[in-house]
Design a protein around this motif. Sequence first.
Motif, PDB file in Angstrom:
ATOM      1  N   VAL A   1      -3.449   5.512  -1.101  1.00 43.41           N
ATOM      2  CA  VAL A   1      -3.783   5.959  -2.454  1.00 43.41           C
ATOM      3  C   VAL A   1      -3.501   4.935  -3.546  1.00 43.41           C
ATOM      4  N   ALA A   2      -2.665   3.947  -3.268  1.00 45.38           N
ATOM      5  CA  ALA A   2      -2.360   2.931  -4.284  1.00 45.38           C
ATOM      6  C   ALA A   2      -2.203   1.582  -3.608  1.00 45.38           C
ATOM      7  N   TYR A   3      -2.626   0.556  -4.324  1.00 43.19           N
ATOM      8  CA  TYR A   3      -2.597  -0.813  -3.792  1.00 43.19           C
ATOM      9  C   TYR A   3      -1.996  -1.737  -4.838  1.00 43.19           C
TER      10      TYR A   3
ATOM     11  N   ILE B   1       0.846  -1.190   0.000  1.00 41.17           N
ATOM     12  CA  ILE B   1       0.000   0.000   0.000  1.00 41.17           C
ATOM     13  C   ILE B   1       0.881   1.240   0.000  1.00 41.17           C
ATOM     14  N   LEU B   2       0.542   2.213  -0.849  1.00 39.90           N
ATOM     15  CA  LEU B   2       1.190   3.516  -0.777  1.00 39.90           C
ATOM     16  C   LEU B   2       0.303   4.418   0.050  1.00 39.90           C
ATOM     17  N   ARG B   3       0.851   4.962   1.135  1.00 39.83           N
ATOM     18  CA  ARG B   3       0.126   5.911   1.968  1.00 39.83           C
ATOM     19  C   ARG B   3       0.803   7.271   1.806  1.00 39.83           C
ATOM     20  N   SER B   4       0.063   8.231   1.278  1.00 38.70           N
ATOM     21  CA  SER B   4       0.545   9.600   1.120  1.00 38.70           C
ATOM     22  C   SER B   4      -0.108  10.430   2.209  1.00 38.70           C
ATOM     23  N   TYR B   5       0.714  11.037   3.030  1.00 40.75           N
ATOM     24  CA  TYR B   5       0.236  11.705   4.233  1.00 40.75           C
ATOM     25  C   TYR B   5      -0.537  10.682   5.058  1.00 40.75           C
TER      26      TYR B   5
END
Length: 92
Positions: free
Chosen positions: A34-36, A26-30
Amino acid sequence: MITKEKLAAMPYAQAKVIIMPNGLTILRSYETNVAYLRPDGWLSISGLYSATTRKHIGAFVKEYANITYQLAKDLCLKKMAYNIYTGEVAPI
């Protein structure tokens, strides 16, 4: 065990790459996921959000999926998922 990593291209960014025990990346922005990227290679982007988050997405897809930000953006806008292993595209 959950692993948290920084993006190689943006080590000081407010973004984390979280790798779950089941292999989901998982991309966590702040504070927003946002992306998996599933272990079977399916990548989905939940939204484009701010200009900075778009930079985080671009770095993530380049590093983890070897695709361009433009392709990721197109997939997101069309609500499609992309398989990084086969090149298949499917609706989310």
